[in-house]
Enzyme design. Structure first.
Site, PDB file in Angstrom:
ATOM      1  N   GLY A  81      34.579  24.270  34.715  1.00  0.00           N
ATOM      2  CA  GLY A  81      34.514  23.200  33.707  1.00  0.00           C
ATOM      3  C   GLY A  81      34.698  21.833  34.330  1.00  0.00           C
ATOM      4  O   GLY A  81      35.365  20.957  33.774  1.00  0.00           O
ATOM      5  N   ALA A  82      34.063  21.631  35.488  1.00  0.00           N
ATOM      6  CA  ALA A  82      34.251  20.383  36.236  1.00  0.00           C
ATOM      7  C   ALA A  82      33.204  19.331  35.887  1.00  0.00           C
ATOM      8  O   ALA A  82      33.205  18.247  36.458  1.00  0.00           O
ATOM      9  CB  ALA A  82      34.208  20.672  37.738  1.00  0.00           C
ATOM     10  N   SER A  95      32.729  17.668  33.088  1.00  0.00           N
ATOM     11  CA  SER A  95      33.122  16.563  32.202  1.00  0.00           C
ATOM     12  C   SER A  95      34.625  16.611  31.966  1.00  0.00           C
ATOM     13  O   SER A  95      35.320  17.531  32.424  1.00  0.00           O
ATOM     14  CB  SER A  95      32.367  16.620  30.868  1.00  0.00           C
ATOM     15  N   GLY A  96      35.118  15.596  31.248  1.00  0.00           N
ATOM     16  CA  GLY A  96      36.487  15.578  30.745  1.00  0.00           C
ATOM     17  C   GLY A  96      37.563  15.806  31.805  1.00  0.00           C
ATOM     18  O   GLY A  96      37.537  15.259  32.911  1.00  0.00           O
ATOM     19  N   GLY A 109      38.283  18.437  33.554  1.00  0.00           N
ATOM     20  CA  GLY A 109      37.836  19.134  34.757  1.00  0.00           C
ATOM     21  C   GLY A 109      37.247  18.169  35.775  1.00  0.00           C
ATOM     22  O   GLY A 109      37.543  18.260  36.978  1.00  0.00           O
ATOM     23  N   SER A 130      46.390  25.757  25.978  1.00  0.00           N
ATOM     24  CA  SER A 130      46.611  24.665  25.031  1.00  0.00           C
ATOM     25  C   SER A 130      47.858  24.951  24.207  1.00  0.00           C
ATOM     26  O   SER A 130      48.137  26.118  23.869  1.00  0.00           O
ATOM     27  CB  SER A 130      45.403  24.552  24.086  1.00  0.00           C
ATOM     28  N   TYR A 147      39.848  28.181  18.148  1.00  0.00           N
ATOM     29  CA  TYR A 147      40.227  27.623  19.457  1.00  0.00           C
ATOM     30  C   TYR A 147      41.648  28.060  19.831  1.00  0.00           C
ATOM     31  O   TYR A 147      41.895  28.556  20.939  1.00  0.00           O
ATOM     32  CB  TYR A 147      40.117  26.097  19.377  1.00  0.00           C
TER      33      TYR A 147
HETATM   34  N1  LIG Z   1      41.378  17.570  25.518  1.00  0.00           N
HETATM   35  C1  LIG Z   1      42.557  18.038  25.111  1.00  0.00           C
HETATM   36  O1  LIG Z   1      43.318  17.361  24.380  1.00  0.00           O
HETATM   37  C2  LIG Z   1      43.014  19.399  25.527  1.00  0.00           C
HETATM   38  C3  LIG Z   1      44.243  19.860  25.042  1.00  0.00           C
HETATM   39  C4  LIG Z   1      44.672  21.123  25.415  1.00  0.00           C
HETATM   40  C5  LIG Z   1      43.907  21.887  26.275  1.00  0.00           C
HETATM   41  N2  LIG Z   1      42.710  21.422  26.731  1.00  0.00           N
HETATM   42  C6  LIG Z   1      41.945  22.267  27.639  1.00  0.00           C
HETATM   43  O2  LIG Z   1      41.561  21.527  28.777  1.00  0.00           O
HETATM   44  C7  LIG Z   1      40.360  22.081  29.344  1.00  0.00           C
HETATM   45  C8  LIG Z   1      39.326  21.001  29.558  1.00  0.00           C
HETATM   46  O3  LIG Z   1      38.950  20.507  28.269  1.00  0.00           O
HETATM   47  P1  LIG Z   1      38.367  19.026  28.043  1.00  0.00           P
HETATM   48  O4  LIG Z   1      39.157  18.417  26.975  1.00  0.00           O
HETATM   49  O5  LIG Z   1      38.207  18.341  29.338  1.00  0.00           O
HETATM   50  O6  LIG Z   1      36.931  19.393  27.408  1.00  0.00           O
HETATM   51  P2  LIG Z   1      35.462  18.926  27.796  1.00  0.00           P
HETATM   52  O7  LIG Z   1      35.457  17.490  28.203  1.00  0.00           O
HETATM   53  O8  LIG Z   1      34.619  19.333  26.657  1.00  0.00           O
HETATM   54  O9  LIG Z   1      35.128  19.809  29.092  1.00  0.00           O
HETATM   55  C9  LIG Z   1      34.988  21.189  28.984  1.00  0.00           C
HETATM   56  C10 LIG Z   1      34.338  21.754  30.224  1.00  0.00           C
HETATM   57  O10 LIG Z   1      33.970  23.123  29.950  1.00  0.00           O
HETATM   58  C11 LIG Z   1      32.561  23.271  30.094  1.00  0.00           C
HETATM   59  N3  LIG Z   1      32.008  24.177  29.101  1.00  0.00           N
HETATM   60  C12 LIG Z   1      31.882  23.980  27.759  1.00  0.00           C
HETATM   61  N4  LIG Z   1      31.228  25.017  27.189  1.00  0.00           N
HETATM   62  C13 LIG Z   1      30.936  25.894  28.189  1.00  0.00           C
HETATM   63  C14 LIG Z   1      30.255  27.123  28.253  1.00  0.00           C
HETATM   64  N5  LIG Z   1      29.683  27.667  27.171  1.00  0.00           N
HETATM   65  N6  LIG Z   1      30.117  27.736  29.439  1.00  0.00           N
HETATM   66  C15 LIG Z   1      30.635  27.180  30.561  1.00  0.00           C
HETATM   67  N7  LIG Z   1      31.300  26.008  30.571  1.00  0.00           N
HETATM   68  C16 LIG Z   1      31.442  25.363  29.403  1.00  0.00           C
HETATM   69  C17 LIG Z   1      31.999  21.879  29.906  1.00  0.00           C
HETATM   70  O11 LIG Z   1      30.704  21.785  30.488  1.00  0.00           O
HETATM   71  P3  LIG Z   1      29.712  20.524  30.150  1.00  0.00           P
HETATM   72  O12 LIG Z   1      30.495  19.303  30.325  1.00  0.00           O
HETATM   73  O13 LIG Z   1      28.635  20.647  31.171  1.00  0.00           O
HETATM   74  O14 LIG Z   1      29.281  20.735  28.751  1.00  0.00           O
HETATM   75  C18 LIG Z   1      33.050  21.037  30.603  1.00  0.00           C
HETATM   76  O15 LIG Z   1      32.843  21.087  31.996  1.00  0.00           O
HETATM   77  C19 LIG Z   1      39.918  23.169  28.351  1.00  0.00           C
HETATM   78  O16 LIG Z   1      40.384  24.429  28.791  1.00  0.00           O
HETATM   79  C20 LIG Z   1      40.632  22.778  27.075  1.00  0.00           C
HETATM   80  O17 LIG Z   1      40.804  23.859  26.200  1.00  0.00           O
HETATM   81  C21 LIG Z   1      42.247  20.203  26.375  1.00  0.00           C
END
Ligand SMILES: NC(=O)c1ccc[n+]([C@@H]2O[C@H](COP(=O)([O-])OP(=O)(O)OC[C@H]3O[C@@H](n4cnc5c(N)ncnc54)[C@H](OP(=O)(O)O)[C@@H]3O)[C@@H](O)[C@H]2O)c1
Length: 276
Positions: free
Chosen positions: A9-10, A12-13, A15, A133, A159
């Protein structure tokens, strides 16, 4: 000693921000994403001379892509010092069942990283960090029908359910690690302003760099096998996650659900369990 880091998941966001800070540390950074390779262009530019970045794409909505991803990782490295399972999606707007018969959020956020970890475990020499999470505290696993997600469906409930499965699996793996030199932990990275957060919650969050700092900190620790971290602080997870009976049952079901021959068999009971 050369350090090989696998981070999913590198693209975007959180990662991508994590990849950027690991770029200065890894000798071989193996990044997974869903998007194009250009998504990690800035990470490539930040790598130290003489080090390697490998970018691999795989869509976790298809578990055969996870098998392929594992094979591709094995083809580029014989050892993994650090595996960070970060890829995840927000809960789908309505309950959606994949071709393999699983609720899509459960598959992408739980079954896929569990499968990838299983496929790579013999290469892992150091540490597995599963990015979960704090929402997992609100969930409860139904072990009679685990793959279809929560009974009362909402995107955030799906989720949270997937993340409880990931924390529970982490505790199981910690208890069954193949070697005492491997630590397996899970963590909440913070409430972070990303597409994933905003797809489910109308709140603001900290920067992805904040979460990346937390992940790097947790990744740097040792001798904490089985710990769940809230950002940088160890915390007791949901009590279901630490129940050995729940862990064993989830592991048993996960083995069946991720087995290649079971993936395309329609399992009975799907329709009866779905929301009206
Ligand atoms: N943001 C928060 O507040 C928060 C809070 C608690 C936990 N988290 C956790 O932190 C981690 C990163 O989340 P984030 O907020 O950075 O989200 P994000 O910006 O949406 O990034 C998610 C990553 O996962 C990839 N991904 C999404 N769907 C996928 C699929 N079907 N197959 C393979 N890869 C997929 C995305 O790829 P693309 O970018 O190429 O679509 C992206 O690289 C996640 O595990 C999330 O549950 C986040």
């Amino acid at each position: 000693m050369p350090e090989t880091i696998v981070l999913t998941g590198a693209s975007s966001g959180i990662g991508r921000a994590t990849a950027l800070i690991l770029a200065g540390q890894a000798d071989h950074l193996v990044l997974h994403g869903l998007g194009p390779e250009s998504s990690v262009g800035a990470v490539r530019a930040a790598m130290r001379p003489g080090t390697t970045l490998t970018y691999l794409r795989a869509d976790y909505e298809d578990l055969s892509e996870v098998d392929r991803l594992a094979a591709e990782i094995r083809a580029v490295t014989g050892s993994i010092d650090l595996l960070i399972n970060n890829a995840a999606r927000p809960g789908a707007p309505a309950r959606t069942i994949t071709a393999a018969g699983n609720e899509v959020t459960f598959q992408v956020n739980y079954l896929a990283p569990a499968l990838l970890t299983t496929r790579l475990l013999d290469l892992v020499a150091g540490r597995v960090v599963n990015v979960a999470s704090a929402t997992h505290f609100s969930a409860s696993l139904d072990l009679d029908d685990v793959e279809h997600g929560p009974h009362r469906y909402s995107p955030s409930a799906a989720y949270a359910y997937s993340k409880l499965a990931l924390v529970t699996y982490t505790c199981w793996l910690a208890a069954h690690r193949p070697s005492p030199s491997i630590d397996v932990v899970s963590m909440h990275p913070g409430v972070i302003a990303t597409g994933l957060l905003h797809a489910m919650f109308s709140i603001t969050g900290d920067s992805p760099e904040h979460a990346a700092g937390n992940i790097r900190y947790v990744a740097s620790l040792r001798d904490d096998n089985g710990t769940y971290y809230d950002e940088r602080d160890p915390q007791a997870p949901n009590t279901q996650a630490t129940d050995p009976l729940v862990q064993d049952r989830l592991h048993e079901l996960t083995t069946v659900l991720t087995r290649g021959d079971a993936r395309h068999v329609a399992r009975p009971g799907v329709a009866s369990k779905l929301d009206p």
